[in-house]
Design an enzyme around this catalytic site. Structure first.
Site, PDB file in Angstrom:
ATOM      1  CD  GLU A  37      -2.926  -1.306   2.237  1.00 33.19           C
ATOM      2  OE1 GLU A  37      -3.013  -0.357   3.027  1.00 33.19           O
ATOM      3  OE2 GLU A  37      -3.606  -2.344   2.337  1.00 33.19           O
ATOM      4  CG  ASN A  58      -0.283  -6.319  -2.280  1.00 33.98           C
ATOM      5  OD1 ASN A  58      -0.868  -6.769  -3.256  1.00 33.98           O
ATOM      6  ND2 ASN A  58      -0.709  -6.514  -1.040  1.00 33.98           N
ATOM      7  CG  HIS A  97      -9.010  -6.944   1.653  1.00 26.85           C
ATOM      8  ND1 HIS A  97      -9.117  -8.212   2.192  1.00 26.85           N
ATOM      9  CD2 HIS A  97      -7.741  -6.550   1.882  1.00 26.85           C
ATOM     10  CE1 HIS A  97      -7.955  -8.558   2.729  1.00 26.85           C
ATOM     11  NE2 HIS A  97      -7.109  -7.588   2.532  1.00 26.85           N
ATOM     12  CD  GLU A 157      -3.543  -7.967   1.332  1.00 25.04           C
ATOM     13  OE1 GLU A 157      -4.392  -7.372   2.040  1.00 25.04           O
ATOM     14  OE2 GLU A 157      -2.373  -7.563   1.198  1.00 25.04           O
ATOM     15  CG  ASP A 178     -11.443 -10.763   2.052  1.00 22.83           C
ATOM     16  OD1 ASP A 178     -11.587  -9.668   1.482  1.00 22.83           O
ATOM     17  OD2 ASP A 178     -10.771 -10.885   3.088  1.00 22.83           O
TER      18      ASP A 178
END
Length: 340
Positions: free
Chosen positions: A160, A202, A238, A266, A268
């Site tokens: 990030e 990322n 996410h 990551e 979901d």
């Protein structure tokens, strides 16, 4: 019951060696079997403590995944909680588990420093001298990457780097003291510590077209132009609301056009929207299909990593509360429509 598996195989086997093809429509197979046949990664964030405490967790992880990411134990506050103090027992245990089961390891993460949510201890963020911070950053990356040289295949070197809701570089302690070049510095240090490791940055909220993705694309291009050893980009997944698959695929293609690899990381996706549980599960299934399909359609997308794999253990429960059930297996390790 194996629809997503069939999609993965159908898309990837177009480019795979004919001798390695597996048709999961003819006979059920696991996610790992489909990914292995296609030559891509399907992975999950995982915890050594859950492997130790839950007898069902480790076997399910090894059965379904050919890649594993440390959810917690390779972050700075876990590996290097105090000056001169390194703690690697938990991280070692998950690497050992992965090697025992023939799984790739993704190292997450060497630098992640924000003001509200990060993994950087106060003794780092309290530094006010640039030379001191540079020396500490160098020591940390050399120590952590060096320990796992040849064992961790991919590193999230900087997690990030962009503002969460903006387009500029996050003005954390590394940016403030070392300037925007800290990202290239970190990549070079990691490369020196393990020349064979695959190094990526990322970031989140870059799956759809827009200003933040444009900023990420420019950052990647600038790093390459500066000669930084950047090999790929992770697109965090996410998803409270699923992305637009066509835009996600286009973004992956733009990054690959720079000569970079891409991974969905990551991942979901929350149960969402109106209707009963069956309708929401069907919607979640379609959302997973859209994300995975966008990756599978681009040869430079190396694979997908979910942030956990069973609803029994998900960070969403502590972040938003229960019943969002964002993962592929339910709390009893039974495959959900999203798995298919």
């Amino acid at each position: 019951m194996r629809t997503l598996i069939a999609i993965v195989v159908a898309l990837f086997c177009l480019a795979a060696d004919a001798g390695a093809q597996v048709d999961c429509r003819a006979a059920p197979c696991t996610l790992r079997e489909a990914a292995d046949a296609a030559g891509v990664y399907v992975g999950s964030a995982a915890s050594d403590s859950l492997i130790a405490s839950d007898p069902d967790y480790g076997p399910a992880l090894a059965r379904e995944m050919n890649s594993v990411t440390h959810e917690v134990h390779l972050k700075w506050d876990a590996t290097h909680p105090a000056p001169g103090v390194y703690t690697f027992d938990a991280a070692d245990a998950l690497v050992n588990f992965a090697e025992t089961h023939g799984m790739r390891v993704r190292g997450h993460t060497l630098i992640w420093e924000q003001f509200l949510l990060d993994a950087t201890p106060a003794y780092v963020t309290d530094i006010t001298d640039a030379d001191e911070l540079r020396a500490l950053m160098t020591e940390h990356i050399q120590t952590v990457v060096g320990r796992y040289r040849g064992r961790v295949e991919t590193w999230d070197v900087v997690n990030e780097p962009l503002e969460t809701g903006g387009t500029g570089l996050y003005q954390n302690v590394f940016y403030e003291l070392l300037g925007p070049g800290y990202i290239a510095e970190a990549l070079r240090i990691a490369h020196e510590a393990d020349p064979d490791a695959h190094l990526i940055i990322n970031d989140v909220l870059v799956s759809n077209d827009g200003p933040k993705f444009a900023a990420l694309l420019q950052l990647a291009a600038d790093l390459l132009a500066a000669g930084a050893p950047l090999h790929g980009v992770g697109i965090q997944g996410h998803f409270f609301l699923a992305p637009i698959p066509e835009q996600l695929q286009a973004n992956i293609e733009k990054l690959v056009a720079l000569g970079l690899s891409v991974e969905i990381t990551e991942l979901d996706i929350l149960l969402r929207g109106p209707g009963d549980r069956a309708e929401r599960l069907a919607r979640q299934r379609a959302d997973y299909r859209g994300v995975v399909g966008a990756c599978m359609a681009v040869a430079g997308c190396r694979g997908v990593t979910t942030w956990g794999f069973t609803d029994r253990y998900t960070w969403i429960d502590s972040f938003l509360g229960p019943d969002f059930d964002p993962l592929l297996l339910d709390e009893s390790y039974v495959a959900k429509p999203a798995y298919d």
